[in-house]
Design a protein around this motif. Structure first.
Motif, PDB file in Angstrom:
ATOM      1  N   ALA A 210     -41.049  30.801  -4.066  1.00 24.63           N
ATOM      2  CA  ALA A 210     -40.431  32.035  -3.922  1.00 24.63           C
ATOM      3  C   ALA A 210     -41.399  33.137  -3.303  1.00 24.63           C
ATOM      4  O   ALA A 210     -40.981  33.564  -2.249  1.00 24.63           O
ATOM      5  N   ALA A 211     -42.667  32.737  -3.992  1.00 21.08           N
ATOM      6  CA  ALA A 211     -43.762  33.828  -3.629  1.00 21.08           C
ATOM      7  C   ALA A 211     -44.179  33.491  -2.153  1.00 21.08           C
ATOM      8  O   ALA A 211     -44.397  34.573  -1.402  1.00 21.08           O
ATOM      9  N   LEU A 212     -44.216  32.517  -1.808  1.00 17.68           N
ATOM     10  CA  LEU A 212     -44.513  31.950  -0.329  1.00 17.68           C
ATOM     11  C   LEU A 212     -43.662  32.515   0.594  1.00 17.68           C
ATOM     12  O   LEU A 212     -44.135  33.316   1.658  1.00 17.68           O
ATOM     13  N   GLU A 213     -42.513  32.644   0.391  1.00 12.71           N
ATOM     14  CA  GLU A 213     -41.224  33.026   1.347  1.00 12.71           C
ATOM     15  C   GLU A 213     -41.550  34.573   1.268  1.00 12.71           C
ATOM     16  O   GLU A 213     -41.045  35.087   2.300  1.00 12.71           O
ATOM     17  N   ALA A 214     -41.716  35.078   0.103  1.00 12.59           N
ATOM     18  CA  ALA A 214     -41.488  36.723   0.087  1.00 12.59           C
ATOM     19  C   ALA A 214     -42.953  37.386   0.141  1.00 12.59           C
ATOM     20  O   ALA A 214     -43.054  38.683   0.195  1.00 12.59           O
ATOM     21  N   ALA A 215     -44.084  36.573   0.576  1.00 13.30           N
ATOM     22  CA  ALA A 215     -45.598  37.246   0.810  1.00 13.30           C
ATOM     23  C   ALA A 215     -45.524  38.250   1.561  1.00 13.30           C
ATOM     24  O   ALA A 215     -46.069  39.179   1.389  1.00 13.30           O
ATOM     25  N   PRO A 216     -44.766  38.454   3.007  1.00 11.54           N
ATOM     26  CA  PRO A 216     -45.062  39.671   3.760  1.00 11.54           C
ATOM     27  C   PRO A 216     -44.413  40.718   2.949  1.00 11.54           C
ATOM     28  O   PRO A 216     -44.997  41.829   3.305  1.00 11.54           O
ATOM     29  N   ALA A 217     -43.648  40.567   2.071  1.00 12.29           N
ATOM     30  CA  ALA A 217     -42.929  41.838   1.542  1.00 12.29           C
ATOM     31  C   ALA A 217     -43.798  42.345   0.069  1.00 12.29           C
ATOM     32  O   ALA A 217     -43.639  43.344  -0.080  1.00 12.29           O
ATOM     33  N   ILE A 218     -44.712  41.333  -0.404  1.00 10.85           N
ATOM     34  CA  ILE A 218     -45.285  41.637  -1.437  1.00 10.85           C
ATOM     35  C   ILE A 218     -46.514  42.413  -1.102  1.00 10.85           C
ATOM     36  O   ILE A 218     -46.928  43.181  -1.718  1.00 10.85           O
ATOM     37  N   GLY A 219     -47.242  42.170   0.116  1.00 10.78           N
ATOM     38  CA  GLY A 219     -48.498  42.640   0.627  1.00 10.78           C
ATOM     39  C   GLY A 219     -49.775  42.272  -0.179  1.00 10.78           C
ATOM     40  O   GLY A 219     -50.509  41.108   0.345  1.00 10.78           O
ATOM     41  N   CYS A 220     -50.057  42.720  -1.340  1.00 12.92           N
ATOM     42  CA  CYS A 220     -51.022  42.089  -2.104  1.00 12.92           C
ATOM     43  C   CYS A 220     -50.648  42.678  -3.636  1.00 12.92           C
ATOM     44  O   CYS A 220     -50.511  43.724  -3.946  1.00 12.92           O
ATOM     45  N   ASP A 221     -50.270  41.589  -4.392  1.00  8.91           N
ATOM     46  CA  ASP A 221     -49.940  41.837  -5.761  1.00  8.91           C
ATOM     47  C   ASP A 221     -50.236  40.486  -6.807  1.00  8.91           C
ATOM     48  O   ASP A 221     -50.408  39.509  -6.209  1.00  8.91           O
ATOM     49  N   SER A 222     -50.598  41.003  -8.169  1.00 13.22           N
ATOM     50  CA  SER A 222     -50.755  39.930  -9.207  1.00 13.22           C
ATOM     51  C   SER A 222     -49.316  39.733  -9.738  1.00 13.22           C
ATOM     52  O   SER A 222     -48.683  40.863 -10.293  1.00 13.22           O
ATOM     53  N   PHE A 223     -49.182  38.581 -10.263  1.00 11.03           N
ATOM     54  CA  PHE A 223     -47.819  38.277 -11.154  1.00 11.03           C
ATOM     55  C   PHE A 223     -48.021  37.273 -12.202  1.00 11.03           C
ATOM     56  O   PHE A 223     -48.830  36.174 -11.994  1.00 11.03           O
TER      57      PHE A 223
END
Length: 325
Positions: A210-223
């Motif tokens: 899920a994070a791979l596919e959403a990465a462009p929307a995430i920018g840079c963040d920790s989870f």
């Protein structure tokens, strides 16, 4: 997407690699030991190897799941942790930038958040509530120190080059027995930990996808990745003194189900990992939680949490085989 997956022979890799492939990704596995999903055998500390892997396989994105872990502390010097966990991570993300990749996933750990006072038990306000804003972060061993340094390194590269970065601090998902606690039993302890600090390996793999596919929307963040705790922050003080009373409010039949299984509920809980940011930012929520365990006990079915007391990591198995050959 052509994905380079490090740690492909490990516990997470054996679940994540096929999941990525099932979802249309072309996966190239890199690990220091051979495995079913590993095409490249070598270390991420070898910069030339990393660069060759990127070019020869036309990699579009990297999921960096490989590392030396806490149990490795007794087997390797501190320098090895720096070489693999820090230098290796820098090698990978700089190679990703050079290749024009737009996303990089780094598998980190909640272990780096466990300061000495957290390790000692509950705080003045009760159980520690551990979300991504928990600070100060002061790792207690070389494993945590190098994972935190690697996190800072990938954030630096994001700031300088704009590559999208998702840092996934995973809770516990190993299948073997705990290396410090013999009581309660492994299956019992793992079930208890789903209340506040564990997730299944299947859920960990799904979070990476899920994070791979959403990465462009995430920018840079920790989870933080963990099963969703049933508790609220307001429960923190009571959890530190009488966790069983709190659990009974949320799951009235838990004590009865546990007693029938010969298990024990935790008397106290000193920390709770909060994974809600992952749900908000990229839609991931663990599918297995403490309620899943109670359902299995109620129905007499197998526990949803993998437990294998004989599990050893691929690198340890390789070392043992080398010693006996």
């Amino acid at each position: 997407m052509r994905v380079l997956l490090t740690g492909s022979s490990g516990w997470l890799g054996r679940y994540l690699a096929p999941l990525l492939a099932q979802n249309g990704h072309d996966v190239t596995g890199l690990d220091v030991v051979p495995g079913a999903y590993t095409q490249i055998v070598g270390t991420v500390a070898d910069r030339a190897l990393v660069e060759r892997a990127m070019g020869e396989h036309g990699i579009d994105a990297i999921i960096h799941g490989g590392a030396l872990h806490k149990p490795d502390i007794v087997r390797y010097p501190r320098q090895a942790f720096i070489d693999v966990n820090v230098t290796g991570t820098l090698n990978l993300i700089e190679a990703a930038v050079a290749a024009g990749n737009d996303r990089f996933l780094f598998t980190s750990t909640t272990s780096l958040m466990v300061r000495a006072d957290v390790r000692a038990g509950a705080g003045d306000k009760g159980a520690w509530w551990m979300d991504e804003d928990f600070s100060p972060v002061e790792p207690r061993n070389i494993y945590g120190i190098t994972k935190l340094a690697a996190e800072q390194a990938v954030k630096l590269i994001h700031r300088e080059h704009g590559i999208n970065v998702a840092i996934l601090r995973t809770g516990r998902f190993f299948p073997e027995d705990d290396d410090t606690h013999a009581v309660p039993s492994g299956p019992n302890l793992k079930a208890n930990e789903l209340l506040h600090r564990r997730l299944t390996v299947e859920d960990a793999a799904a979070a990476h996808l899920a994070a791979l596919e959403a990465a462009p929307a995430i920018g840079c963040d920790s989870f933080i990745l963990s099963a969703p705790p049933p508790f609220a922050r307001a429960d923190a003080e009571e959890l530190a003194h009488d966790a069983r009373a709190v659990i009974a409010r949320y799951y009235p039949d838990a004590a009865e189900l546990y007693a029938a299984a010969g298990w024990t509920l935790p008397q106290t809980i000193d920390r709770v990992y909060d994974p809600s940011r992952a749900a908000r930012r990229f839609g991931w929520r663990a599918q297995t939680d403490f309620a899943s365990v109670l359902t299995a006990l109620r129905n007499g079915t197998a526990s949803p949490v993998a437990h294998d007391p004989d599990y050893t990591s691929p690198i340890v198995r390789q070392e043992r085989e080398a010693c006996t050959s």
